[in-house]
Design a protein around this motif. Sequence first.
Motif, short mmCIF file in Angstrom:
data_model
loop_
_atom_site.label_atom_id
_atom_site.label_comp_id
_atom_site.label_asym_id
_atom_site.label_seq_id
_atom_site.Cartn_x
_atom_site.Cartn_y
_atom_site.Cartn_z
N MET A 9 -67.32 23.02 -58.10
CA MET A 9 -68.10 22.35 -59.03
C MET A 9 -67.83 20.94 -59.01
N ILE A 10 -66.81 20.33 -58.72
CA ILE A 10 -66.60 18.99 -58.56
C ILE A 10 -67.51 18.38 -57.49
N ALA A 11 -67.25 19.09 -56.36
CA ALA A 11 -68.02 18.70 -55.07
C ALA A 11 -69.68 18.77 -55.60
N ILE A 12 -70.17 19.64 -56.29
CA ILE A 12 -71.50 19.64 -56.58
C ILE A 12 -71.77 18.48 -57.57
N ALA A 13 -70.80 18.37 -58.45
CA ALA A 13 -71.24 17.06 -59.35
C ALA A 13 -71.02 15.49 -58.62
N CYS A 14 -69.97 15.55 -57.64
CA CYS A 14 -70.10 14.52 -56.71
C CYS A 14 -71.57 14.18 -55.85
N LEU A 15 -72.06 15.47 -55.40
CA LEU A 15 -73.17 15.38 -54.66
C LEU A 15 -74.43 14.90 -55.68
N PHE A 16 -74.38 15.02 -56.68
CA PHE A 16 -75.33 14.55 -57.45
C PHE A 16 -75.31 13.24 -58.33
N SER A 17 -74.08 13.01 -58.70
CA SER A 17 -73.57 11.61 -59.39
C SER A 17 -73.18 10.49 -58.72
N VAL A 18 -72.79 10.83 -57.61
CA VAL A 18 -72.18 9.75 -56.73
C VAL A 18 -73.51 8.86 -56.31
N GLY A 62 -82.94 29.17 -67.74
CA GLY A 62 -84.08 29.42 -66.53
C GLY A 62 -83.75 30.15 -65.56
N LEU A 63 -82.57 30.15 -64.98
CA LEU A 63 -82.05 31.03 -63.94
C LEU A 63 -81.72 32.29 -64.55
N GLY A 64 -81.53 32.40 -65.72
CA GLY A 64 -81.01 33.92 -66.05
C GLY A 64 -79.55 34.15 -66.16
N THR A 65 -78.67 33.32 -65.40
CA THR A 65 -77.08 33.44 -65.36
C THR A 65 -76.59 32.28 -65.48
N TYR A 66 -75.29 32.53 -65.76
CA TYR A 66 -74.20 31.46 -65.50
C TYR A 66 -73.85 31.09 -64.13
N SER A 67 -73.86 29.87 -63.75
CA SER A 67 -73.58 29.67 -62.24
C SER A 67 -72.62 28.31 -61.93
N ALA A 68 -71.99 28.22 -60.72
CA ALA A 68 -71.26 27.25 -60.48
C ALA A 68 -72.27 25.85 -60.36
N LEU A 69 -73.55 26.04 -60.05
CA LEU A 69 -74.53 25.12 -59.86
C LEU A 69 -74.70 24.15 -61.25
N PHE A 86 -70.52 26.85 -71.31
CA PHE A 86 -71.83 26.89 -71.53
C PHE A 86 -72.62 27.29 -70.26
N THR A 87 -72.03 26.80 -69.02
CA THR A 87 -72.50 26.74 -67.90
C THR A 87 -72.13 27.61 -66.58
N ALA A 88 -70.81 27.45 -66.49
CA ALA A 88 -70.27 28.42 -65.38
C ALA A 88 -69.59 29.71 -65.83
N LEU A 89 -69.25 29.48 -67.10
CA LEU A 89 -68.53 30.62 -67.97
C LEU A 89 -67.26 30.86 -67.04
N PHE A 90 -67.02 32.35 -66.82
CA PHE A 90 -65.75 32.57 -65.88
C PHE A 90 -66.02 33.63 -65.13
N LEU A 108 -73.41 29.91 -55.12
CA LEU A 108 -73.53 28.89 -56.44
C LEU A 108 -74.32 29.53 -57.59
N ILE A 109 -74.94 30.65 -57.31
CA ILE A 109 -75.72 31.11 -58.56
C ILE A 109 -75.13 32.16 -58.98
N GLU A 110 -73.85 32.04 -59.72
CA GLU A 110 -73.23 33.37 -60.12
C GLU A 110 -72.03 32.64 -61.03
N PRO A 111 -71.53 33.35 -62.09
CA PRO A 111 -70.65 32.71 -62.84
C PRO A 111 -69.37 32.53 -61.79
N THR A 112 -68.58 31.54 -62.37
CA THR A 112 -67.66 30.97 -61.65
C THR A 112 -66.16 30.49 -62.47
#
Length: 294
Positions: free
Chosen positions: A89-98, A147-154, A230-234, A242-246
Amino acid sequence: MAGMQNLEQTQVFNLARKPYNRDTLVNYIFTGTLFGVAVIGAIPLFSVLYMLITRGSSRLNWDLFTQLPPAGFMSGGGIGNAIVGTLVMIAIACLFSVPLGVMGGVLTGSLAPKSRTARTVRFIAKVMSGFPSILAGVFVYALLVVGLGTYSALAGGIALAILMLPIILLTSEQAVSMVPQRMKDAAFGMGCTHGQVVTKVVLPTAMPAILTGIMLSIARAAGESAPLLFTALFSNFWIRGLIEPTASLSILIYNFSGMPFPNQIELAWAGSLVLVLIVFAFNVLSRIIGRPRY
């Protein structure tokens, strides 16, 4: 001649600091007060570190990093999936934010620092820097999770990216604006375009400070738990998409610390220690990258 030497000796003597002078006493008092405040402020930090080391270090072994969390009443287990989920999730965050943060910093610090767009971006970034982290989670929950209907790492990564973006943008702006104007003027004088000046002069010069801001934003995102609820849950399993609880370290600590099972509580202490070590590593890395090079 002798009179001149006596005068110089008298002046040197008068410049010497007297131990009972009023200014010297005031300096000692303020220095001692500031030192005492620093010691008092460090006591909670070192007490927490001592507690984490004494209670969490006993579980630091290979199984902790390679096994899945155990169920209730079970012994052993580890937090491997939570460590992997946090890093993903940190890698995904860097991909968008950096990229967005660095480009926004170049816009507000170099390309058009006084334009209306730059002022608007700068204002929004400063507002977002004081944004409660849980609101980022609620926003991404309504946008992606529903929108996706599931918690996810994305979704978790995007929530962390929202928290990282203002730190990277403001740090990049400050780093870019500190590049000496004479370096840019010299590049323009050699026939470089504005884009070439930014890519060949401004960004390489400001890169150590920009990387420092990126490392600090990662350190902050690594310890967040509210937006991930609220987003990845557990999940108790390894991440497979990436489209599943993480799982994440912060949520694992939150879940296990409230359980009545000694094994889970020990894993919560070990997870807290691992999380602190990760944050500490990113902070040290930011200091190393951002230190002056002469």
